[in-house]
Structure formats: structure tokens, C-alpha cells
Design a protein around this motif. Structure first.
Motif, mmCIF file in Angstrom:
data_model
loop_
_atom_site.group_PDB
_atom_site.id
_atom_site.type_symbol
_atom_site.label_atom_id
_atom_site.label_comp_id
_atom_site.label_asym_id
_atom_site.label_seq_id
_atom_site.Cartn_x
_atom_site.Cartn_y
_atom_site.Cartn_z
ATOM 1 N N CYS A 167 -12.912 -16.845 -30.857
ATOM 2 C CA CYS A 167 -12.913 -17.169 -29.424
ATOM 3 C C CYS A 167 -11.526 -17.651 -28.981
ATOM 4 O O CYS A 167 -10.933 -18.533 -29.606
ATOM 5 N N CYS A 170 -11.776 -21.655 -28.127
ATOM 6 C CA CYS A 170 -12.037 -22.722 -29.113
ATOM 7 C C CYS A 170 -11.468 -22.415 -30.490
ATOM 8 O O CYS A 170 -11.312 -23.323 -31.293
ATOM 9 N N CYS A 214 -16.407 -16.959 -26.902
ATOM 10 C CA CYS A 214 -17.758 -17.126 -27.445
ATOM 11 C C CYS A 214 -18.707 -17.504 -26.305
ATOM 12 O O CYS A 214 -18.278 -17.926 -25.232
ATOM 13 N N CYS A 217 -18.334 -21.307 -25.107
ATOM 14 C CA CYS A 217 -17.206 -21.616 -24.218
ATOM 15 C C CYS A 217 -17.406 -20.973 -22.851
ATOM 16 O O CYS A 217 -17.171 -21.593 -21.814
HETATM 17 ZN ZN LIG Z 1 -15.409 -20.655 -27.928
#
Ligand SMILES: [Zn+2]
Length: 380
Positions: A167, A170, A214, A217
Motif C-alpha cells: 500500500c 501505509c 489497501c 487506508c
Molecule cells: Zn494501507
């Protein structure tokens, strides 16, 4: 983490090979919009009688889809100005529409309660009707759900083209693209509309507005928050993440470490504020801290008393079987060394920053990718 490399060739391929075949049917050979176009099994012609059909050509659609973030933001404003041709500026016009829509909802609410409020004025009704007709037409062309998200959409192809393993926001969760039985079903990243679809429908399919991320997030943390270029960092615009992770020791005996985030102070204050604001939205500090006992512990256990001797010896031993420092680093820490590869594996940035703080990167001469930064080591 955060930083994605712009790739204009990919953006062009995305338009030509994936998006264009989906949109071609709505345009004439000269690139103008087909005002007679209608969806299968529908007689409704969404472009007929709209300003959009006179103002938007396939060339402009291509520009909106392949151009870089600042340009698409500018194009969006100019095209809306052209379509709505407001007497004041476009922001005031859109604010006016928003105000009328709120009033409309309020009227509806009152009616449901059994009251009899005054309705919209004819002028208000005309403004909102015209706005909706144009937006509806925009949504037919820039139809994210059908072009990208549906079972016949190009979501998997776009994910493969972007080829980002974790991601963007993150760097914690893998976002690999895997198909099942060679069909376009399986797993892939979600695409966060950096500028939201609801406010920027013309940018719903723009390559640089679709950030692979992701589910947590994109949906749980960012959710309905509206990003702006003034307030937030854009992964395709920044040179680096603008922050680093640091460990702090609360109680060494109880293995009580925590992580904090330090925003680089050698950038402009406005950039620092953008970094802070964006980190807050994705709860990077809180979530990283929740991982202290796992990934941070794995690192710290290799540095008894903050001493890097043990890891340095491991490097020496592995030199015989692994020729490159990147490979040795990956085998020992399970993450990518080079900042440009940090999105390839989860926790790569966090690991890199912690090893930097422990002075391992400097001791092993692994810092050739950037200038040395003086890091303060926190001790109890
Ligand atoms: Zn993420």
C-alpha cells in the motif's frame, strides 16, 4: 512509502490500451461526442442537449486521463468553467449549487414531517437541473465503476501496470495482484481517488489520481476525507516521504519501546504541514506503534545494547553467498534497502529509518542513496 514515481509511458498505455476501447463507442471518428449515444437497452441519450457534448472531445479526455496531478486539477477547473459558463467564478457557482441542493434536502425533510415549506424558486430549480444534467453526462464517460471496478472492468490490468507491491499509504499491507484460474477475479489493490470522485468526476479515471492502496487506508482511514494539493502530500509530486520513524525507549528491561514520527525540518514549513496533516489521516503514528512489539522488536533484538557488531558480522558472513548489499540486507531484515524499492516490501521504510537511527547504515556504508542525516539516538 508515499512516493510513487510518475511514469508517463504507463499513463499513455493505460489510456490507449485499457481505457480507450471502453470509451470509443461514445465518440465520433473526428473525436467529438456522439450526441445520439445511448446505453444498450436504453433509449435515453445522456449527451443530447448538454454543453459537455460541445466542449469535450476525445483529445481533452485523453489529456484528463494521462496528465500529471497539478495539470489535471487545472484542466478540471477550466473544463467545468467551459461547461457551466458561470457569470461569477466556478467555485462560487459550485458553492451556489451545493447551497441549493442542501436547501432541497431540507425542504424534503420538512415535507416528510408533514409541514408545507416553500419549494425551490424557478431560478434555483433551473440551476440545479442544468447542473445535474451535465454531471450525469460526465459520469457516463468517466464511469469508474463500469470502466475499472466491474467484473468486465480494467482494474486488474491497471493494477498489473502499476505493479506496486504494498500500500502506497501505509507500506504495511501487501497489495499484490493475483488472479484466480487465469480470470480477472482474485485480489488486487484498491484505487484511492486522491481527489474525490464526488467533487472531481472528470478525474475519476485519471492515471495520476488513482493511488494503489489497501482497503484499510482507502476506506477505513481516508474514507470521505477530501484531499487538496494545498493541504496534503501527493505521492506523485513529492521527492521523498518527508518524515522518518524513530524508536524511543521507555523501559529497556521490560522491552518497552515505542515509535514516533519526526517530520523532516529541512523542508519548507508548508510542506511539513502537509506531511503532518496526511500522516494524521492515515494514523501512521498510531498504527506503527501497534507494530512495535512485532517488527520493531525483530530489529532491536539484533542490536543488543544498540551495538551493531552482530549485524555487521552477519553481513560479513553472508558476503560469501550474496554478492550485493541489497540482497544481504533483504535476507537479514526481510525488507528492501533502497528507498526507491521501499514499496516492494512491507515495513521497508520503517526498518530503514530505525537502522539509520542505530547508525548501521552509516557503519556499513549503505547510505550512498542519499546524503547523510544526523540522527539522534534516544536512550533511557
Ligand atoms: Zn494501507
Amino acid at each position: 512509502m508515499w512516493k510513487l514515481n510518475p511514469n508517463d509511458k504507463n499513463a499513455e498505455d493505460y489510456f490507449q490500451k485499457l481505457v480507450l476501447p471502453k470509451l470509443k463507442k461514445m465518440f465520433n471518428l473526428d473525436g467529438t461526442i456522439k450526441s445520439t449515444y445511448h446505453k444498450q437497452r436504453s433509449t435515453k441519450t445522456p449527451f443530447d442537449g448538454t454543453n459537455l457534448s460541445n466542449k469535450l472531445t476525445l483529445d481533452v479526455v485523453e489529456e484528463l486521463i494521462v496528465s500529471r496531478p497539478k495539470k489535471i486539477s487545472y484542466l478540471n477547473k477550466e473544463i467545468l468553467k467551459n461547461i457551466f459558463n458561470p457569470t461569477t467564478n466556478i467555485h462560487d457557482y459550485l458553492a451556489k449549487v451545493n447551497q441549493i441542493e442542501k436547501k432541497e434536502k431540507q425542504i424534503e425533510k420538512e415535507r416528510k414531517k408533514g409541514n408545507n415549506p416553500a419549494g425551490l424558486t424557478t431560478n434555483e430549480k433551473n440551476i440545479v437541473d442544468r447542473y445535474r444534467k451535465e454531471i450525469e453526462a460526465i459520469n457516463v464517460i468517466f464511469d469508474y465503476d463500469s470502466v475499472i471496478n466491474s467484473s468486465t472492468g480494467i482494474g486488474y490490468d491497471l493494477a498489473k501496470l502499476l505493479n506496486i507491491n504494498t500500500c502506497t499509504y501505509c507500506n504495511r499491507i501487501y497489495t499484490l495482484t493475483v488472479t484466480k484460474n487465469n480470470k480477472e477475479v482474485g485480489i488486487r489493490p484498491q484505487f484511492d481517488h486522491w481527489l474525490p470522485r464526488s467533487k472531481y468526476p472528470l478525474l475519476s479515471l485519471s492515471y495520476y489520481n488513482l493511488i494503489p492502496s489497501c482497503y484499510l487506508c482507502n476506506s477505513s482511514l481516508k474514507g470521505g476525507v477530501d484531499f487538496t494539493l494545498r493541504k496534503n502530500i501527493h505521492p506523485y509530486i513529492i521527492k521523498n516521504a518527508g518524515f522518518r520513524f524513530c524508536f524511543n525507549v521507555d523501559d529497556l528491561d521490560k522491552w518497552d519501546f515505542n515509535l514516533s514520527i519526526v517530520v523532516n525540518d529541512d523542508y519548507k514549513r508548508s510542506f511539513q504541514n502537509k506531511v503532518k496533516e496526511t500522516l494524521k489521516i492515515f494514523a501512521i503514528n498510531e498504527i506503527s506503534n501497534a507494530h512495535s512489539f512485532f517488527e520493531l522488536r525483530d530489529i532491536m533484538d539484533k542490536f543488543p545494547d544498540y551495538d551493531s557488531t552482530y549485524v555487521e558480522e552477519l553481513f560479513d558472513v553472508m558476503k560469501a553467498i550474496r554478492p550485493s548489499k541489497e540482497d544481504i540486507y533483504r535476507c537479514i531484515f526481510g525488507t528492501a534497502l533502497l528507498p526507491c524499492d521501499h514499496l516492494n516490501r512491507p515495513f521497508s521504510k520503517m526498518t530503514y529509518d530505525i537502522l539509520d537511527q542505530l547508525e548501521l547504515l552509516e557503519n556499513l556504508n549503505l547510505l550512498r542513496h542519499r546524503k547523510k542525516r544526523k540522527i539522534v539516538v534516544f536512550t533511557p
